[in-house]
Design an enzyme around this catalytic site. Sequence first.
Site, PDB file in Angstrom:
ATOM      1  N   TRP A 421       0.808  -1.605  -0.550  1.00  0.00           N
ATOM      2  CA  TRP A 421       0.260   0.047  -0.227  1.00  0.00           C
ATOM      3  C   TRP A 421       1.285   1.082   0.478  1.00  0.00           C
ATOM      4  O   TRP A 421      -0.040   2.477  -0.640  1.00  0.00           O
ATOM      5  CB  TRP A 421      -1.423  -0.245   1.400  1.00  0.00           C
ATOM      6  CG  TRP A 421      -1.825   0.884   1.062  1.00  0.00           C
ATOM      7  CD1 TRP A 421      -3.301   1.675   0.374  1.00  0.00           C
ATOM      8  CD2 TRP A 421      -1.473   2.264   1.852  1.00  0.00           C
ATOM      9  NE1 TRP A 421      -3.428   2.627   0.756  1.00  0.00           N
ATOM     10  CE2 TRP A 421      -2.891   3.556   2.134  1.00  0.00           C
ATOM     11  CE3 TRP A 421      -0.011   2.775   2.289  1.00  0.00           C
ATOM     12  CZ2 TRP A 421      -2.569   4.648   2.101  1.00  0.00           C
ATOM     13  CZ3 TRP A 421      -0.212   4.674   3.054  1.00  0.00           C
ATOM     14  CH2 TRP A 421      -1.321   5.349   2.597  1.00  0.00           C
ATOM     15  N   TYR A 425       1.535   4.065  -2.872  1.00  0.00           N
ATOM     16  CA  TYR A 425       1.027   5.008  -2.621  1.00  0.00           C
ATOM     17  C   TYR A 425       2.099   6.765  -2.812  1.00  0.00           C
ATOM     18  O   TYR A 425       1.452   7.693  -3.647  1.00  0.00           O
ATOM     19  CB  TYR A 425       0.476   5.668  -0.978  1.00  0.00           C
ATOM     20  CG  TYR A 425      -0.453   6.937  -0.583  1.00  0.00           C
ATOM     21  CD1 TYR A 425      -2.015   6.531  -1.602  1.00  0.00           C
ATOM     22  CD2 TYR A 425       0.014   7.616  -0.403  1.00  0.00           C
ATOM     23  CE1 TYR A 425      -2.773   7.609  -1.642  1.00  0.00           C
ATOM     24  CE2 TYR A 425      -1.067   9.137  -0.274  1.00  0.00           C
ATOM     25  CZ  TYR A 425      -2.473   8.968  -0.510  1.00  0.00           C
ATOM     26  OH  TYR A 425      -3.133   9.856  -0.739  1.00  0.00           O
ATOM     27  N   ASP A 441      -5.985  -0.463  -0.234  1.00  0.00           N
ATOM     28  CA  ASP A 441      -6.520   1.454   0.641  1.00  0.00           C
ATOM     29  C   ASP A 441      -7.984   0.644   0.576  1.00  0.00           C
ATOM     30  O   ASP A 441      -9.026   0.333   0.320  1.00  0.00           O
ATOM     31  CB  ASP A 441      -6.527   2.079  -0.400  1.00  0.00           C
ATOM     32  CG  ASP A 441      -7.248   3.086   0.275  1.00  0.00           C
ATOM     33  OD1 ASP A 441      -6.324   3.205   1.075  1.00  0.00           O
ATOM     34  OD2 ASP A 441      -8.198   3.605  -0.327  1.00  0.00           O
TER      35      ASP A 441
END
Length: 488
Positions: A421, A425, A441
Amino acid sequence: MRLDPAICSSARLARDRRFDGRFFTAVKTTGIFCRPICPARPPLERNVTYYGTAAEAANAGCRPCLRCRPDSAPGSPAWGLVSTTVQRALNLMRSEREAESVESLAARLGVSSRYLRRLFAEHLGVSPLAVWQAERALFAFRLLRDTSLPIADIAFEAGFNSLRRFNGVFKQIYHRTPSEVRRERAAGEGSGSRGARTRIYLDYRPPLDWPQLLAFLGARTLAGVERVDGDVYQRSFALDQFRGVLRVVNQAERNRLVVEVEGEGGGAALYQVNQRLRRLFDLDADTEAISAVLLQDPLLAKQLTLSPGVRLPGAWDPFEYALRAILGQQISVAAATTIAGRLVARYGESFVDSAGNEQWLFPTAQRLEGADFTGLGLTRTRAQTLREFVAATLDGRVNFAEPELDEWCRQVTALPGIGDWTAHYIAMRGLSMPDAFPASDLGILQALGSGGEKAKPKQALVRAENWRPWRAYAALLLWQSLKSGDRQ
């Protein structure tokens, strides 16, 4: 670069702003090249040649139109679809103030200089040096017309350490000297010099959802470093020895952002300010191409009708954003922003701007070397992750120099405490990678769920295959589809 003459002809005759920066029209009889929106009387079709970029037109011996000013055109979205190696090379070239040799650039990319030259010729029709010279000359022209900076300062701002070389390159492209352009400068828009305010303009292709961009960034502003006040974005920054403050406002009627930069110190900053802001606000996004893919999904289509001109909010500095993403793991936006503010207050540097206000700079990796990060509200594990990330940045294990998405994720997930994640990101916002997709997410899974049940990460990845290569924009739209988000 392949262009459809029929489409180009229709676009230039209609002066369609959606095609501004996508191609340039060169007139064979005059040797001048223009933007599709040029207000001059359009030439006959038999007298024109189309080029994909301003650099290509300039390299062919054409000179820029002084009326529509190709120097102000938005960046070509087609360059985002060329070879990955070429795109990485372009981003590296634009991130440096001075020119870099093809050999050095190729070495940084892990290819031979001969291969890199061949890729540029194949995809852009020009050499790396020709691209650098054309882009810098166009930027210098903009400063000559829009500011009152001395010509020697403009040469330095554009990346030329030699005034003679600057004059030679500029005259080759514009067929006139910088001094002649300065004498012709239209009065009224230029102002400022080193140590005072300098105004530059960032053109874009409409539509641009400026309120949505500011709302997203405003919820994440870092106290002392950034602020959103009404329709104005402001932040402090340091580039080389230059420290200053910039303010950005949207001039929607002219499809451009107006940027005021003020500060003092050595070094040149304006070209890098220009490039960083274009990425921060995603001004060169190909919104039509993005919408054509995402409109095929009913959920995304609904959100696109509410927010046309979607842009992917980027970051001023990839390292700064990476640390903020690590801080934001498994906590709310507000909590992550609060902790990041404590980090700035403890390890950042402050200075006083021209108005007497205290401004703060986000700490660099060098300044954070050896920091323990205790007392910021972090768990011991999270503090150790920050220390590992800073160390990996300093020793080269983490490389922000435009790696490919898979390579970037491999680099950072090899560090303790950083998962998929966080890697995606950071890639999505810190590195502006359009196909990054943080599938685990919570907000994305909620938006894709049904009947009160969240979707599974595997389900999100399967559905997202249809959104390539624009999965990052899809993620943003999914977050916007929720009434409120709780992710960094």
